[in-house]
Design a protein around this motif. Structure first.
Motif, PDB file in Angstrom:
ATOM      1  N   CYS A  46       0.844  -1.198   0.000  1.00 12.55           N
ATOM      2  CA  CYS A  46       0.000   0.000   0.000  1.00 12.55           C
ATOM      3  C   CYS A  46       0.878   1.247   0.000  1.00 12.55           C
ATOM      4  CB  CYS A  46      -0.879   0.052   1.247  1.00 12.55           C
ATOM      5  SG  CYS A  46      -2.112  -1.223   1.261  1.00 12.55           S
ATOM      6  N   GLY A  78      -6.823  11.211  -6.028  1.00 12.82           N
ATOM      7  CA  GLY A  78      -7.006  10.198  -7.079  1.00 12.82           C
ATOM      8  C   GLY A  78      -6.392  10.562  -8.418  1.00 12.82           C
ATOM      9  N   HIS A 104      -2.771   9.668  -8.009  1.00  3.20           N
ATOM     10  CA  HIS A 104      -2.597   8.237  -7.756  1.00  3.20           C
ATOM     11  C   HIS A 104      -2.959   7.361  -8.956  1.00  3.20           C
ATOM     12  CE1 HIS A 104      -3.282   9.372  -3.266  1.00  3.20           C
ATOM     13  NE2 HIS A 104      -2.049   9.593  -3.639  1.00  3.20           N
ATOM     14  N   TRP A 135       0.028   7.289 -11.197  1.00  2.93           N
ATOM     15  CA  TRP A 135       1.097   6.564 -10.486  1.00  2.93           C
ATOM     16  C   TRP A 135       0.809   5.056 -10.510  1.00  2.93           C
ATOM     17  CZ3 TRP A 135       2.770   8.429  -4.882  1.00  2.93           C
ATOM     18  CH2 TRP A 135       4.052   7.941  -4.591  1.00  2.93           C
ATOM     19  N   GLY A 136      -0.445   4.698 -10.274  1.00  2.00           N
ATOM     20  CA  GLY A 136      -0.836   3.275 -10.268  1.00  2.00           C
ATOM     21  C   GLY A 136      -0.614   2.611 -11.622  1.00  2.00           C
ATOM     22  N   TRP A 192      -6.386   2.407  -7.193  1.00  2.00           N
ATOM     23  CA  TRP A 192      -6.080   3.672  -6.519  1.00  2.00           C
ATOM     24  C   TRP A 192      -7.345   4.342  -6.023  1.00  2.00           C
ATOM     25  CZ3 TRP A 192      -5.106   2.638 -11.652  1.00  2.00           C
ATOM     26  CH2 TRP A 192      -6.039   3.175 -12.554  1.00  2.00           C
ATOM     27  N   SER A 193      -7.160   5.207  -5.034  1.00  3.85           N
ATOM     28  CA  SER A 193      -8.271   6.040  -4.561  1.00  3.85           C
ATOM     29  C   SER A 193      -7.663   7.376  -4.166  1.00  3.85           C
ATOM     30  CB  SER A 193      -8.948   5.378  -3.353  1.00  3.85           C
ATOM     31  OG  SER A 193      -8.164   5.609  -2.195  1.00  3.85           O
ATOM     32  N   ILE A 203      -2.609   3.998  -3.066  1.00  2.39           N
ATOM     33  CA  ILE A 203      -2.631   2.941  -4.093  1.00  2.39           C
ATOM     34  C   ILE A 203      -2.435   1.616  -3.374  1.00  2.39           C
ATOM     35  CG2 ILE A 203      -1.483   2.094  -6.195  1.00  2.39           C
ATOM     36  CD1 ILE A 203      -0.224   4.968  -6.387  1.00  2.39           C
ATOM     37  N   LEU A 235      -8.364   1.735   2.116  1.00  5.50           N
ATOM     38  CA  LEU A 235      -7.944   1.434   0.736  1.00  5.50           C
ATOM     39  C   LEU A 235      -8.417   0.042   0.317  1.00  5.50           C
ATOM     40  CD1 LEU A 235      -4.247   2.559   0.149  1.00  5.50           C
ATOM     41  CD2 LEU A 235      -6.257   3.275  -1.069  1.00  5.50           C
TER      42      LEU A 235
END
Length: 904
Positions: free
Chosen positions: A651, A658, A661, A664-665, A684-685, A689, A820
């Motif tokens: 995590c 978001g 992220h 990035w995710g 992701w949120s 992530i 998450l």
């Protein structure tokens, strides 16, 4: 004196009706009277609508229209982003028009306007036209455009609501088309906006790069009475004690055990009963239906109704009138009521869950105490602990007026394509009206949204619309215009105007079925995927009323009322918007500070009630105990643990939101696959992530997450093309650009068919980097959906140790990681509904050569009916009745497709 420039009739009426002008009016009128383009920024209930209208009404009285109604022209156009706002403004204009006593005709034109009224409007133009961006575009694309030859003023209300979206790019081009249609040199633009940051950006958007805009900023903020309520001792164990409602677990479709809902409903009902008129905002349509149902169930009478975009106009108007008349104590709404609609004397606004941005929070709470100088009273109910943390920061920033930065999308090619077809279809001329490309480029360049568009990009879009696709494989796509490169002109193809009209605007087709009574009256709409699961005889809720399904046709659901019968709560799929980076940074800074504070400090400084402050401190301190440090604006936490089946979970806990992220995710997913050979899912949120590593013996460390800031853009671009997001956005963009029309005159294209066509087009288009809709989809994802510059900045700071990274291995998920995980499970349940065509476009492409090898070439022929083969051959040669050329343009297409013709 601000009123000195007005006619005596207007001055007299104003003096009788009001004590004095508001700050917005006093500052705006002198600017508007000089003819300057003016942007007025003021809070809700500050008289800014009258500030914009009164000068135009005054001129209409001073210079009366011609006697013959047919000779009139529409001199003032008012554009509102919401239909409901249009009706509201028309109603509010009646008093000044009665008081002034001029002969001024006002008309409304929206998607709901009956055909007869539309025809009358063209024959007998109104002096003042109230309309929406899409209806204005439609009128400019049809014969109705001639009524705008005398237009002198255009008022754009709630301009901030459209400026940040593709709808704004569409409106910018429509305003330039209106300007070109009018006979005056430059139609005066008057914009009305809630507070924006920076206002100059909205001003530039409104007038374009070559005009000057006078900004009137009253700088007034409405007084706020805010409180964040948590009705349970512990948000982790909400069932433990407290005032819980007994709920039928099936009726609302929500969790009723281990859930905060049974505690929230009675609290909301109590507040509704203590006030005359309450507006409750929720973040989605299903939530609105469910909350109205539960309040009525608890009150044992109809105390609440649901209001959202999927209700028919008639239903919405009835509900709005009930609320204004004081007959409805509570209305549960989505963002459909957040803009400046005058809802009468609302004395309380409730917000369930964080409003997700400071701007939305201020808009919503501002509905209470709508009049000048009144305090707006708002109460916020968080649903879980991470939501409580966001609510605390949003409420504080609402008080300080720290709203998010406005960013206007630039160079949206799909919107441009649609508008070019519309402009070509409405070109003036004799035999074959044409539009000169130099004139087209000049018009486009006058908008802020397209000021930087190069000639090469424009020609690329024209190539696509002219059918000069870079490959034979694009053969199924129809040309929409004819581009004559010798004369430098374009003209519309047959049927193009009808397509530009039936597919107007930028709001994507979410595959909604119309819900109608047997006599044809519209009740609302339902999601296509819900309709596929429904059967005649079933009951469902819409507007907190039960309806029984009688029949399901190709594009509508026929229903009859079923009062008192319990019904299913329908679902609609919408887009959730990621948290803006500025808000994320503020949440990080607050978390770092708040974990060291006591409950009393939080209560007094952050509008939290006693239980909210206690829950928030528990959340932050439990996190600190689990990972040694709270994720913040200065520290990113990388947490590893094994899940219940022994797989590693990694995590990344970060408050940055978001939009950062998501990018990035995607880059993480590519890196794990390429460097470690593992198939992983990065979900992701707004709070981080989570990566599931099913085959890893040892989990990778922070070096996996710290991608080189110089390489991250390439990694995201490389991964984006195969993502579900890209497939869905490509379909929407191709629909907007009229390549895959959402509807043809008289019939709509079902969503599954659009998906299939889009998937086939994407397969081919992906190989051509210059294809405008592929370019546009990358632009939209990288700029409007993701926040790539902020991700690059964040990674640079992590590499330079300006921000620290803390690695920690835990036995079980920490509190932040648990929220998450909740998103991870929800995404998995939800992703199962994602149509396969959009989950992975390439997965369904059939390899024809392999099929031939398996079947053998001869066997494949034997499988095909000889007559069918003959028919297909005639179609391909364009000699069948169905495909032979009917016009010069069609013959040109045949030659382009088939090549030189032989005599036989």
């Amino acid at each position: 004196m601000p009123l000195s420039a007005f006619t005596p009739q207007v001055r007299d009426w104003f003096g009788r009706a009001f004590a004095e002008p508001t700050a917005a009016q006093a500052q705006a009128w002198p600017a508007i009277a000089t003819g300057a383009h003016t942007l007025i920024s003021a809070p809700t209930g500050s008289g800014k609508t009258l500030a914009a209208f009164l000068w135009g009404l005054d001129r209409l009285v001073a210079e009366p229209p011609p006697e013959d109604p047919k000779d009139r022209r529409t001199r003032l156009v008012y554009v509102s982003p919401l239909k409901a706002l249009s009706y509201d403004v028309e109603r509010n204009l009646r008093a000044p028009l009665r008081g002034i006593g001029g002969d001024v005709k006002v008309a409304i034109r929206t998607g709901d306007t009956p055909q007869k009224d539309r025809r009358d409007m063209t024959r007998y133009p109104p002096d003042v036209l109230i309309t929406t961006p899409e209806s204005l575009y439609l009128m400019l694309t049809s014969q109705a455009r001639r009524i705008f030859s005398g237009t002198e003023w255009v008022i754009i209300d709630e301009i901030h609501a459209v400026a940040q979206t593709k709808r704004g790019a569409h409106l910018a081009l429509t305003l330039e088309r209106l300007n070109a249609q009018a006979e005056v040199d430059d139609v005066q633009r008057i914009g009305l906006s809630a507070t924006q940051n920076p206002l100059e950006e909205v001003g530039s958007y409104m007038v374009g790069p070559r005009r000057r805009c006078t900004v009137v900023d009253t700088g007034v903020r409405k007084p706020l009475d805010l409180q964040i309520h948590v009705p349970v001792e512990s948000m982790v164990e909400p069932d433990a004690g407290g005032d819980l409602a007994e709920l039928d677990p099936l009726a609302g479709g929500e969790a009723t055990r281990k859930s905060i809902w049974p505690a929230i409903y009675p609290k909301i009902l109590e507040l509704v009963e203590q006030h005359n008129s309450t507006l409750v905002f929720v973040n989605n349509r299903r939530g609105a239906e469910r909350l109205a149902l539960r309040l009525n169930e608890l009150a044992e009478r109809e105390i609440a109704r649901a209001h959202h975009g999927s209700l028919a106009r008639e239903e919405r108007l009835i509900i709005e009138e009930q609320l204004k008349a004081g007959n409805l104590p509570c209305l549960v709404a989505t963002s459909s009521l957040e803009l400046g609609i005058d809802m009468g004397a609302i004395d309380l606004v409730l917000q369930v869950e964080s409003p997700k941005s400071v701007t939305a929070g201020l808009q919503r709470v501002g509905r209470a105490g709508h009049n000048v100088g009144e305090t707006s009273k708002g109460r916020i109910f968080p649903k879980f602990r991470a939501d409580l943390l966001e609510c605390a920061v949003v409420a504080r920033r609402m008080r300080e007026g720290l709203i998010e930065t406005t960013v206007v999308p630039r160079n949206a090619l799909d919107v441009l394509a649609q508008q070019i077809v519309a402009m070509a279809a409405s070109a003036e001329g004799d035999d074959q009206p044409t539009l000169h490309i130099d004139d087209l480029q000049a018009l486009i360049g006058r908008t802020y949204s397209y000021a930087e568009l190069s000639r090469a990009q424009l020609e690329n879009v024209l190539d696509m619309l002219d059918g000069r696709y870079p490959s034979e494989e694009f053969g199924d796509l129809r040309a929409r215009i004819v581009w004559d490169r010798v004369t430098g002109t374009i003209r519309a193809r047959k049927g193009s105007r009808a397509l530009a009209i039936t597919n107007a605007g930028t709001i994507p087709d979410r595959g909604l079925f119309s819900v109608n009574l047997p006599d044809g009256r519209r009740v609302g709409e339902l999601d296509e995927e819900m309709v596929y699961e429904a059967r005649p005889g079933q009951t469902f809720l819409l507007g907190a009323t039960s309806w029984r399904i009688e029949e399901i046709t190709r594009d509508r659901v026929i229903v009859s009322p079923a009062p008192g019968v319990p019904g299913a709560v329908p679902f609609w799929k919408g887009d959730s918007v990621g948290r803006p980076r500025e808000l994320g940074e503020a949440i990080g800074a607050f978390s770092r500070w708040a974990v060291e504070q006591d409950a009393e400090t939080l209560r007094s400084d952050y509008d939290l009630d006693e239980l909210a402050a206690g829950n928030l401190l528990d959340y932050l301190r439990e996190q600190q105990a689990a990972t040694g440090v709270v994720p913040s604006d200065r520290t990113i936490v990388i947490e590893r643990f094994r899940d219940e089946i022994g797989d590693w979970r990694l995590c990344v806990l970060s408050p940055y939101g978001g939009r950062v992220h998501a990018a990035w995710g995607l880059a993480l997913r590519a890196r794990i696959r390429d460097e470690y050979g593992l198939a992983s899912d990065a979900i992701w949120s707004d709070d981080g992530i989570i990566v599931h590593l099913p085959d890893a013996d040892e989990p990778p460390g922070s070096e996996l997450v710290l991608i080189d800031p110089g390489e991250v853009e390439d990694a995201v671009v490389g991964e984006l093309g195969g993502s579900a997001l890209f497939g869905a956005r490509f379909r929407e963009n191709a629909g907007r650009a009229l390549l895959i029309p959402r509807a043809y005159p008289g019939r709509r294209t079902p969503l599954w068919q659009q998906r299939l066509k889009s998937q086939t087009l994407l397969e081919v288009a992906k190989r051509y980097g210059q294809f405008p809709i592929v370019l546009e989809t990358y632009r939209e994802c990288l700029r409007d959906v993701f926040d790539l510059p902020s991700l690059q900045d964040l990674l640079r700071k992590l590499h330079s140790r300006e921000l620290s990274v803390v690695e920690v291995e835990t036995q079980t998920a920490s509190p932040f990681a648990s929220s998450l995980l909740f998103d991870y499970v929800a995404t998995y349940m939800y992703e199962g509904d994602t149509p396969n065509a959009e989950r992975k476009a390439a997965a369904l492409a059939l390899d024809r050569d392999l099929l031939r090898e398996l079947l053998g070439q001869e066997e494949l022929r034997e499988l095909i009916d000889a007559d069918a083969l003959e028919s297909v051959e005639a179609d391909l040669q364009r000699i069948s009745e169905r495909t032979c050329a009917e016009s010069a343009d069609a013959l040109h297409d045949v030659l382009r497709r088939v090549g030189d013709l032989t005599l036989d």
